[in-house]
Design a protein around this motif. Sequence first.
Motif, PDB file in Angstrom:
ATOM      1  N   THR A  51      47.020  28.029  34.153  1.00  0.00           N
ATOM      2  CA  THR A  51      45.994  28.935  33.627  1.00  0.00           C
ATOM      3  C   THR A  51      46.695  30.123  32.982  1.00  0.00           C
ATOM      4  N   TRP A  52      45.940  30.954  32.255  1.00  0.00           N
ATOM      5  CA  TRP A  52      46.546  32.127  31.618  1.00  0.00           C
ATOM      6  C   TRP A  52      47.086  33.095  32.682  1.00  0.00           C
ATOM      7  N   GLU A  53      46.367  33.205  33.781  1.00  0.00           N
ATOM      8  CA  GLU A  53      46.784  34.129  34.835  1.00  0.00           C
ATOM      9  C   GLU A  53      48.098  33.662  35.473  1.00  0.00           C
ATOM     10  N   ASP A  54      48.142  32.349  35.712  1.00  0.00           N
ATOM     11  CA  ASP A  54      49.344  31.698  36.215  1.00  0.00           C
ATOM     12  C   ASP A  54      50.507  31.946  35.260  1.00  0.00           C
ATOM     13  N   LEU A 141      47.490  37.558  26.350  1.00  0.00           N
ATOM     14  CA  LEU A 141      46.275  37.558  25.538  1.00  0.00           C
ATOM     15  C   LEU A 141      45.146  36.792  26.224  1.00  0.00           C
ATOM     16  N   GLY A 142      45.438  35.608  26.762  1.00  0.00           N
ATOM     17  CA  GLY A 142      44.387  34.789  27.368  1.00  0.00           C
ATOM     18  C   GLY A 142      43.730  35.481  28.556  1.00  0.00           C
ATOM     19  N   GLY A 143      44.583  36.036  29.437  1.00  0.00           N
ATOM     20  CA  GLY A 143      44.061  36.717  30.621  1.00  0.00           C
ATOM     21  C   GLY A 143      43.307  37.990  30.271  1.00  0.00           C
ATOM     22  N   ALA A 144      43.858  38.739  29.297  1.00  0.00           N
ATOM     23  CA  ALA A 144      43.240  40.010  28.925  1.00  0.00           C
ATOM     24  C   ALA A 144      41.891  39.800  28.256  1.00  0.00           C
ATOM     25  N   GLU A 145      41.797  38.792  27.384  1.00  0.00           N
ATOM     26  CA  GLU A 145      40.517  38.525  26.734  1.00  0.00           C
ATOM     27  C   GLU A 145      39.475  38.146  27.767  1.00  0.00           C
TER      28      GLU A 145
END
Lengths: 336, 118
Positions: A51-54, A141-145
């Motif tokens: 995942t983006w967080e990962d 970017l993925g997590g922040a969005e």
Amino acid sequence: MSQIQGKQSIKFNESPHIIEGASIVGSKEGEGPLGKLFDFVSEDPLFGGKTWEDAESLMQKQTASLVMKKAGINKMDIRYIFAGDLLGQLIATSFGIVDLEIPLFGLYGACSTMGEALSLGAMTIAGDYADYVMAMASSHLGGAEKTFRFPLEYGNQRPLSATWTVTGCGAVILGKQGGFARIPAITTGKIVDYGLKDSLNMGACMAPAAAEVIYQHFMDFGVDGRAYDKIITGDLGKIGQKILIDLLKEKGFDISSQHMDCGIEIFDSEKQDTHAGGSGCGCSATTLCSHIFKQLKKKAWNKILFIPTGALLSTVSYNEGQSVPGIAHCVVIESC
Amino acid sequence: MEYLKAFLIGGAICAVVQIFMDKTKLMPGRIMVGLVCIGVILGALGIYQPFIDYSGAGASVPLLGFGNTLWKGVKEALDTDGLLGLFKGGFTSSAVGISGALVFGYLASLIFEPKMKS
């Protein structure tokens, strides 16, 4: 001798040293103007994770390992980590550094986190509480969005005034001696809220905080912009830059010839369609550990003022109609 | 010919909405809700059905059409069931659209992986 200086500053009796820095970024940052200066550019936005967080946690882990390798310092010698990210409850940091088994001070300063981490790390070294500490900040970017706007899967259009959250992590090791630079002083910023509610114009929301801390720094030390080769903010962007320069001019300080902004430097807005520029904790952290450190190492710049800027809103505060408060922290860095 | 009409009219509606997205600070969610409400009003005024008869999918596919569908469903239910129709009609008429969105969205999430924006 007391290290307290003026209203909001510290002048260290023995300046902590910057031993080494490391930066890891995503592919878009790698394609930008600073691309070749980063230590590692990952073509895989997931960094091998699910995942983006990962991905952000893995990126932190890799950056921490890299900076220790570059500095030749073992994780057992690092007393504390000061680190943070943009995600709720700082999960990128918590999961990212768990394997390092180093005591952690988790920090939230939004995009100003690197300034906060360097400040607290420097205070810890100067206060003789540690021989080595690590300061680190990241964003993805993925997590922040997903945290602040909409998940990428939603496929929404981003307005032209939005900034582009940098996918990147910067880590610095501070120590008592050695390295290529030192931190002789810091000025810690207050929260500054001019009542702006436009979450799409972050630069304008943060510029007042940057102006106030830079002003206070000048007042505390009796200097002006000419004391520095460069005055570098985190992510004010072009609009925020103009507002900052105007606000300081009103107070009698002209920093237009020294000012630079990491958000403007990290992307080519024409070619990369990044709208208002780069942002995120990773923006200032990676620009510091690549471009800025390189200039200091080759002594193209000898003394700089590094001012990461943060916008302390959340989706909840924004939806409840609150304004966007800003904060910024000054870190003086000189080559040695 | 009907394909061309659907394309041009549907495209024109989307272009107008895009101008709203680019030139105003309205969030996309608000614009979508606005479109549905305008569709309900145009449906109630009796304007939207003739518009659909003329332009086919070009008028029925955009969210304006969804507003019209909601209006039609509630109106028919009010006529049949009285006040209870206010609650029954909306979901009944929009069931296909909503279920379709759910099912296809879920299928898409099974097949595709999220990608970074470039």
